[in-house]
Write an enzyme that holds these catalytic residues in place. Structure first.
Site, mmCIF file in Angstrom:
data_model
loop_
_atom_site.group_PDB
_atom_site.id
_atom_site.type_symbol
_atom_site.label_atom_id
_atom_site.label_comp_id
_atom_site.label_asym_id
_atom_site.label_seq_id
_atom_site.Cartn_x
_atom_site.Cartn_y
_atom_site.Cartn_z
ATOM 1 C CB THR A 11 14.949 -7.517 -13.245
ATOM 2 O OG1 THR A 11 16.273 -7.873 -12.780
ATOM 3 C CG2 THR A 11 14.552 -6.173 -12.676
ATOM 4 C CG ASP A 15 -8.867 12.487 -0.350
ATOM 5 O OD1 ASP A 15 -9.005 11.244 -0.281
ATOM 6 O OD2 ASP A 15 -8.742 13.217 0.652
ATOM 7 N N GLY A 16 -8.374 9.805 -2.885
ATOM 8 C CA GLY A 16 -7.359 8.764 -3.055
ATOM 9 C C GLY A 16 -6.881 8.149 -1.747
ATOM 10 C CG HIS A 63 18.078 -8.381 0.932
ATOM 11 N ND1 HIS A 63 18.527 -9.256 -0.029
ATOM 12 C CD2 HIS A 63 19.015 -7.420 1.045
ATOM 13 C CE1 HIS A 63 19.694 -8.832 -0.489
ATOM 14 N NE2 HIS A 63 20.006 -7.721 0.140
ATOM 15 C CG ASP A 116 24.260 -12.340 -3.707
ATOM 16 O OD1 ASP A 116 23.962 -12.957 -2.663
ATOM 17 O OD2 ASP A 116 23.458 -11.602 -4.296
ATOM 18 N N GLY A 150 17.622 -10.707 -13.375
ATOM 19 C CA GLY A 150 19.011 -10.482 -13.815
ATOM 20 C C GLY A 150 20.024 -11.336 -13.060
ATOM 21 N NE ARG A 154 14.868 -6.118 -3.260
ATOM 22 C CZ ARG A 154 14.269 -6.171 -4.452
ATOM 23 N NH1 ARG A 154 14.916 -6.664 -5.478
ATOM 24 N NH2 ARG A 154 13.038 -5.746 -4.607
ATOM 25 C CE LYS A 163 23.612 -9.616 -6.743
ATOM 26 N NZ LYS A 163 22.198 -9.955 -6.582
#
Ligand code: R5P
Length: 305
Positions: free
Chosen positions: A224, A36-37, A131, A169, A226, A97, A192
């Site tokens: 990402t 069932d996972g 973080h 930042d 960014g 985060r 930022k």
């Protein structure tokens, strides 16, 4: 007191290496997934853990949700096997985060993760460059955050002349300051803004004197890409010569590496804190297991007294 390492799937090689650094025997873990996972695991020779120190080593990227559950199960299994101390070593804590309610209706996921580790039976939590270190206050036991920006920036110095350390930042300032002060370098930070709905990052210029100088950008996570791409473009536009990035956790999702290349980044230095390693000419890994092993050794020594 005898000490044993039990490991999660994301970090087996590193756990074995830690075992030899702290002189702890590694116990294998059997895994299976039910039809069932649902996940099942069992620590082999768990009877050895009785009245011993169990060091549960895992990292929560990739497959954050799965590795979180796996880590909780490993801690609980060690506790149920009557370990007298359970030390969780988790270099990358998922959900760190989301450390506050930014928009009403959100959970504080970081608090939930830290509290679950404690509730499942960990006495001590060792993590790397979380973080926001303040979230560790939710761990009702000994919680340690290890900074490794010094090791990363030291490596970056091999590529740089007259460098200045820049945090992209204000949140990254502490890790930049730690590295810069240890290595006798100048440091500063950028400003930022991230749109909480779209995730789009905007970085504003500061009075940082980077003109004609090499820059090492220090951050905790590249996801990402960014943040680092925007910071790099800005710094190059105001006269920085060469950009080397020193970031602890390289998640590098999607086209992050191409973004960094296009932004003009010369090299990306990452710590070996997550369960993926990218083979790319832009990327280099710095082994920080010795930093973890030293802390682990001193904590175990104190517990034994
Ligand atoms: C956020 O404040 C963190 O410190 C990192 O700067 C951020 O998570 C990086 O994410 P991305 O690479 O997606 O910009």
């Amino acid at each position: 007191m005898k000490k044993y390492i039990v490991y999660g799937l994301n970090y087996e090689d590193e756990a074995r290496e830690l075992g030899s650094l702290v002189n702890a025997e590694v116990l294998n873990v059997k895994h299976k997934i039910f039809p069932d996972g649902e996940r099942y695991l069992r620590i082999e020779h768990a009877e050895k853990l009785s009245n011993s120190v169990a060091i549960v080593v895992n990292t929560m990227f990739p497959n954050q949700n799965d590795s979180l559950v796996e880590t909780l199960m490993l801690i609980n299994a060690a506790r149920k096997a009557n370990a007298s101390k359970v030390i969780a070593v988790i270099p990358y804590l998922a959900y760190a985060r989301q450390d506050k309610v930014f928009l009403s209706g959100e959970p504080v996921s970081a608090e939930l993760v830290v509290k679950s580790l404690r509730m499942s039976g960990a006495d001590v939590l060792i993590t790397v460059d979380v973080h926001s270190p303040a979230i560790l206050e939710h761990f009702d036991g000994i919680a340690v955050n290890l900074l490794v920006s010094r090791e990363l920036v030291e490596k970056a110095l091999e590529y740089l002349e007259n460098p200045v350390v820049i945090a992209p930042d204000k949140g990254a300032l502490e890790r930049a300051r730690y590295a810069a002060e240890n290595l006798g370098l100048e440091y500063d930070y950028l400003v930022k803004h991230r749109d909480r709905e779209t995730g789009i990052v905007k970085i504003e210029p500061k009075e940082a004197s980077v003109s004609g100088r090499d820059v090492v950008i220090v951050d905790d996570i590249i996801s990402t890409g960014g943040t680092i791409a925007e910071a790099s473009k800005l710094l190059l536009s105001i006269g920085a010569r060469k950009i080397v990035v020193a970031a602890t956790h390289g998640l590098l999702v999607g086209s992050a590496l191409d973004k960094l290349r296009k932004a003009g980044v010369y090299r990306v230095l990452l710590a070996n804190t997550v369960g993926v390693k990218y083979e790319d000419p832009l990327v280099e890994y710095v082994d920080i297991l010795r930093v973890i092993a030293d802390k682990l050794g001193s904590i175990i020594e104190k517990q034994e007294k």
